[in-house]
Each structure stands twice: as C-alpha cells, then as structure tokens.
Design a protein around this motif. Structure first.
Motif, PDB file in Angstrom:
ATOM      1  N   ARG A 431       5.139  12.541 -10.229  1.00  0.00           N
ATOM      2  CA  ARG A 431       5.747  11.245 -10.492  1.00  0.00           C
ATOM      3  C   ARG A 431       7.245  11.339 -10.826  1.00  0.00           C
ATOM      4  N   ALA A 432       7.745  12.536 -11.087  1.00  0.00           N
ATOM      5  CA  ALA A 432       9.175  12.696 -11.391  1.00  0.00           C
ATOM      6  C   ALA A 432      10.011  12.225 -10.205  1.00  0.00           C
ATOM      7  N   THR A 433      11.047  11.426 -10.478  1.00  0.00           N
ATOM      8  CA  THR A 433      11.820  10.829  -9.382  1.00  0.00           C
ATOM      9  C   THR A 433      13.178  11.501  -9.213  1.00  0.00           C
ATOM     10  N   ALA A 434      13.733  11.333  -8.032  1.00  0.00           N
ATOM     11  CA  ALA A 434      15.057  11.900  -7.752  1.00  0.00           C
ATOM     12  C   ALA A 434      16.112  11.262  -8.660  1.00  0.00           C
ATOM     13  N   ARG A 435      15.968   9.957  -8.907  1.00  0.00           N
ATOM     14  CA  ARG A 435      16.953   9.298  -9.770  1.00  0.00           C
ATOM     15  C   ARG A 435      16.930   9.909 -11.172  1.00  0.00           C
TER      16      ARG A 435
END
Lengths: 498, 186
Positions: A431-435
């Motif tokens: 779930r970790a996002t690029a943003r």
C-alpha cells in the motif's frame, strides 16, 4: 624490533596496498559490462557477501572514532555497537528476500533502480540517487582524508622517510583506491573486502586481548578505576545520559536497514537462500571487529585516569596511542593495515554507489535509458568522483572545514531517515505510495540540512537524525495510509507478497 | 490492528515522547560535564540528579522503540497478511527484549543508590545487563529468522513462481493489476 616499529607498519601497508592492486587486476577480466561493474553480476557467493556486508558497514570510524568516543564518553558510545545485532537481523528480515527479488525481476544494478521499479516513479529514482550522491560526497571526502592522515602518521614514524605532505599522502591513497575501483568496479571492491574483513577481525581480536592485559585486573580493573572517578561514565548510559544513548540506539537500530552501501550488497548475492548463511557470518564478523572499539576506549580512559598514561591531545588519538604504547610492533602493524582496510572498504563501496548514481541512475531518469558505453563512463566517473572528493576533502581541510561538516550530515542519519521508510518498509508493504516515498525522501534531506544549517541542537543530547527519521516515518506511513492503494505491476505485487 | 497502522501509531507515540522531552529541555542539570582534571574526557556527574527529569521519557522511548523494532521485524517476516509459525516466538522474543530493557532500568536505579556494589562479570550490574543481556538478546530474532528460513521465510516454489514473471510472458502478464485482495496488503 621496537626500533623498527614504523618500518614494520609501513611494510604491512605496502603489502596490503599491493594486494588491493592485484585484486583490481584480477577483477579487470571479470568486469565485462556495467552490470558487473555496479552489481557484480548479482552473483556473489556466501563468504564474499558476508564479509563485504560487515566490512562495508564498519568504516575507519570503528577503528579510530569509536574507541575515541568510548575514551571520551565512557559507555555511551557502546550503544552504537549494541545495535549490530538488531540492525543486521532487521535488515535481513526486511530486505534480503524482497529487494533481491525485485533486483532479479527488473534486472536492477543500483538501489535507485530498485526504488524506481518498486514505486514505478522516476522521481523516486532521482531523489534516491540525489540522497546517495550527497551522502557519498561527505562520507567519501571524510574517508579519503582519514586515509591520507593515517598514511602520513605511518610515514612520519619511519626515520628514513620522515615528514610527507598531506597532499602527497592523499594522492597515493586515492591512486590505490581508484586503481582497483576503476579496473574491477564492485567486484574488486567486494574481493578486497574479503582481505580487508579478515585483517579487521584478526586485528580487532588481538587488540581486544592486548587491551584487557594493559590494565591490572583487566576489565574489572578498568571498571574500578572508572567507578572511582565517575560512576556514570561506566554506568549503562555513560557520560551522555539516557536520552542521548537511546536516540543513537533508535537511529542505528533501524538505520542499518537504510545504509545504501550495505543493502545494495543484498541485491548482489547469488541466491536468496544464501541469506540464511550470510546473516550469521556477517553478524559475527561485525561483532568481533567491534570488540576493538570497546576494549581500546575503556583501556585508554582507565590508563589516563589512573595516571599510567598522559592525557591525550584528542579523543581520536586513543587508538593510535594505544597501539604505539601497549601493542607489540607486529600487532600494531596489522592493526594499522586493518584501519586502512576499514577505511578503504567503506570508501570503495561509497565510490561505487556514487558513480552509479551519476552515470547510471540520473541519466536513466532524465533520458529514459542508460548511457551508451556505460562501462566506460563508469570507469571515467570513478576517476572523476575520486578526484572531486579528494579535492573537496583537501579544500575543506585547508580552507573551510564547515563544507565537509555540512555534507557530513548527509551521512548515516540522512540515509536512515530517507531509506528506512522508503526501502525497508516500502519493500514490504504494497500500500506504500510513490507520493509518500517522494515526500519522505525530500523531507529527510531538507530536515537534516536545516538542522545543520540553523545549528539546532536538541536538549539532552538527542541526535537530530532521530527527528528526521521520525518525521519521515510519520509522513511515509501517514500519507500511504490516507491514500488509495496504488496499482502495482503484477511482478512487483507478487514480490511484495512472497 | 494491522502492522502499518501499528507502526504509524508507534511512530506517533515516539514523536510525542520526544516532543515532550524537548519541550522540557530547559529543566534539570546538564547531562555531561567536562572532566575537571582531564579536559579530553566527559563525566556524567550526579546520575540521580541528571536522570530524574528524563527518566520517564527515556523509559517510554526505549520501550516504544523496541516495540517498533518488533513491528518492523514482523512486517518483514509476514507473507501476505500472515506471520505463520513466526508469530508466537516473535511475541516471546519481544517480551524478553522489553523485559531485559526493564531489567536495565531497574539495575540502573539500584546502581544510583549504591555505585560501589560488587561488579558482575567485570562491570557494574546495569552495564553487565547492557553488555551481556541487551546486546545479545536480539539474537533470539536472528534465531527465529534462521529457524523458520526454509519453512516460512523463503519458499523456493513461491520464489520460482515470482521469478517466472520476469521471463518473457504472454501479454496479460505484463498488464498492471490492482491488489487482488485489498485487505491483504494493508
């Protein structure tokens, strides 16, 4: 033999330097492309990986700075050594499998490559490369300067040679380093690490025994002297106090999993299954080598307090003074070679990831493809980066010491703040996002720089890096939790689930 | 509570403890003093006096960071959303780790009362706990990792299946997909 002490030490260094050059020539034939140059073909065996991982982490700081800190602060700096077990275990649990999987799936040669693949973001690649490059310049300049100073001190002790300028010593040290890094890239680096690691372990064990024998009653005798002078200095928190020690513990407990020169090695092991043997071997190597740190520091503090040794001009003189006065000349020679080895093994690793950032990662992010004839550029880049870091080290030493101090903040603390969330956690959480990753990377860089530029010192000796690490963790986790789950490529999703 | 949410909660708690310590930063005596006879050395001085204002902060900070370590370790060891056979030894290891830290604090309190107490294995009691207890104790987690390496950490068949995705594959294999079970990866 006592009269030949300087010559013996120099002979050890010459033998060591020639061995490094020989390894560089051997590795030349094995380095056929940039994948070999930066990632050793991702085909390193168990022993090479194990020794490379621990010797890369234990720089010259472990042989000079560490004992100096114990001498100055008592047991406070022992907390840095204590993180060895937790740090290694966490690094392997979080990264050995999934980082290696992504490296295999996407044929990555550098950490920014892997980060870009994980998050599907070229911005993440650039920010990762930038953080590495800034850290490398500070670290590398410091390591090169340390090599030159050690060499100058060794040459000074040889009457037939006498005083040699720091510039000349810097040129000699850099020439050896650059030679084997240019010819053999990371292959030469990890195989010289084998030699360096072996020297470090032998040196550390012998010195630990010598330290024990240098004070009557051994460590119990040292403890009695220290308790009589200041019970806190040999208490669990040393002279720095509880929060300072615990802030170091937090930073390095997690931070090992964020050191790019170390975790990059996990991408290079031959098989994921090898991690089972690499973890205990590298952990044992680091722990044995770190015994020198504690032994020499406590011994010199006890010797000075008891009046058996005159006060030192500076804490960093603790290890050299111990070797000159309490170690057999042959042992002193081995340890000085070990010190040189420790500095070089860290410097070559930094040099390689720094060149990868300049020659591979940033061009790939900007152009969308690697440079043509990347191996040639990598070799040229190695020479250029060595020269630049040497010039930078010399300039800061002679003219403006604040420059290295400023870049020095982009060291272990910044790496921890930048890469623990983005790499150590992000490679285990779909779930970790690029943003979130990009914000954490940017904030960790800016916060560390701001703390240094503004001269902010936290009360109770709390390390500023802890603030940056906590802030980047909060941002990374918070933004990801508040965002919609990202859409991942199938192979990346499978790797994170494995 | 799911692991990332737990990590976030622990990071918030750590931030609060640190903020409280920084906020109270002006109180109490200095933590370090220059040695009056040997300027290259630092002394701690009166331990009870310097530790009193921050003892609670330090105890909380230490306990929280050990919990954070445990949650990170669990994050690395889980497959999908399960910890499998690792869960129980992990909890035991974490309790031991927290307990050893508690023992360190207890030993330090006794040491402050009587610094001249007999040495234990060449060191004062709390320092011995630090060197012979807190340092090696995380080897429990190394043991967990190695003990369950073949039956949980690395499943060769699963690794092969994942690595097969890197090889030339039909078009549908390269298409982006959403996580099949959104709850699984939180």
């Amino acid at each position: 033999m006592e009269a030949q002490r300087g010559a013996i030490t120099l002979a050890m260094l010459v033998i060591y330097g020639l061995a490094c050059i020989a390894v560089g020539l051997w590795a030349l034939g094995r380095t056929r492309n940039s994948r070999d140059f930066f990632a050793a073909g991702r085909n390193l065996g168990v022993w090479v990986s194990s020794v490379a991982i621990f010797s890369t982490l234990l720089s010259g700081f472990g042989f000079v700075g560490g004992p100096g800190l114990v001498y100055r602060m008592g047991t406070s700096s022992v907390w840095l050594v204590l993180t060895s077990v937790t740090g290694y275990v966490l690094t392997f649990a979080l990264l050995a499998k999934r980082l290696k999987l992504i490296a295999e799936l996407r044929d990555t040669v550098s950490l920014p490559d892997a980060v870009a693949a994980r998050y599907g973001s070229e911005t993440s690649r650039v920010l990762t490369a930038l953080a590495i490059l800034l850290g490398v310049m500070g670290y590398l300049a410091t390591q090169l300067l340390a090599m030159a100073m050690v060499l100058r001190d060794v040459l000074r002790d040889v009457p037939a040679i006498g005083e040699v300028s720091l510039v000349a010593c810097l040129v000699i040290s850099c020439a050896v380093l650059a030679f084997y890094c240019v010819t053999g890239g990371i292959i030469a680096s990890v195989y010289t690490d084998m030699l360096q690691g072996a020297v470090m372990i032998v040196a550390a064990l012998l010195v630990f025994v010598a330290a024990q024998a240098s004070v009557e009653g051994g460590f119990a005798g040292m403890s009695r002297i220290l308790v009589a002078d200041d019970p806190e200095s040999i208490g669990p928190w040393g002279s720095l106090g509880m929060l300072a020690c615990l802030s170091w513990y937090f930073l390095f407990l997690l931070g090992t999993a964020g050191q790019p020169h170390v975790i990059t090695k996990l991408m290079m092991m031959r098989r994921i299954a090898d991690a089972k043997r690499i973890l205990p071997l590298s952990l044992a190597g680091y722990t044995l080598s770190a015994l020198l740190w504690i032994g020499v520091g406590l011994a010199m503090r006890a010797l000075v307090l008891s009046g058996a040794h005159p006060e030192l001009a500076s804490p960093d003189a603790a290890a050299p003074a111990f070797l000159r006065h309490y170690a057999h000349p042959l042992l002193a020679g081995v340890v000085f070679a070990g010190l040189f080895a420790a500095i070089m093994s860290t410097a070559d690793a930094f040099l390689n990831i720094g060149v990868a950032a300049v020659v591979h990662d940033i061009p790939k992010a900007l152009r969308g493809r690697p440079l043509h004839a990347e191996l040639r550029w990598a070799r040229l880049g190695t020479v250029a980066l060595t020269a630049l870091a040497a010039a930078f080290a010399l300039y800061s030493h002679e003219v403006n010491a604040r420059l290295v101090a400023l870049l020095g903040v982009f060291g272990a603390g910044t790496f921890a703040a930048a890469f623990v969330p983005v790499v150590a956690l992000g490679f285990n959480w779909k779930r970790a996002t690029a943003r979130a990753a990009n914000v954490a990377l940017a904030v960790s860089l800016m916060l560390n720089l701001a703390l240094e530029l503004l001269g902010i010192r936290l009360p109770y000796g709390i390390h500023g890096g802890v603030v940056a690490l906590t802030a980047s963790l909060l941002l990374f986790l918070g933004i990801s939790l508040a965002s919609r789950p990202p859409v991942l490529e199938r192979d990346i999703a499978a790797a994170l689930d494995a | 509570m799911r692991l990332p949410a737990l990590l976030f909660a622990l990071a918030c708690a750590i931030a609060l403890v640190l903020a409280a310590a920084v906020w109270s930063g002006g109180a109490g005596p200095p933590q370090s003093l220059v040695h009056p006879e040997h300027p290259s050395l630092l002394r701690g001085g009166d331990g009870a006096l310097r530790s009193a204002p921050i003892a609670v902060h330090a105890a909380l900070f230490g306990a929280l960071q050990i919990a954070f370590f445990g949650a990170c370790f669990a994050l690395g060891m889980r497959r999908g959303s399960s910890l499998g056979p690792v869960a129980r030894p992990l909890w035991v290891g974490l309790l031991l780790y927290e307990g050893m830290f508690g023992l360190l604090l207890y030993g330090y309190a006794r040491y402050l009362a009587d610094p001249g107490a007999p040495l234990v294995l060449s060191f004062p009691l709390p320092t011995a706990v630090l060197l012979y207890g807190l340092w090696p104790l995380p080897l429990v987690f190394a043991w967990i990792y190695l003990r369950h390496f073949d039956d949980w950490v690395v499943d060769e068949a699963e690794i092969e299946r994942v690595l097969a995705l890197a090889r030339p594959a039909p078009d549908e294999d390269s298409a982006p997909v959403a996580p099949s079970d959104p709850g699984r990866d939180r």
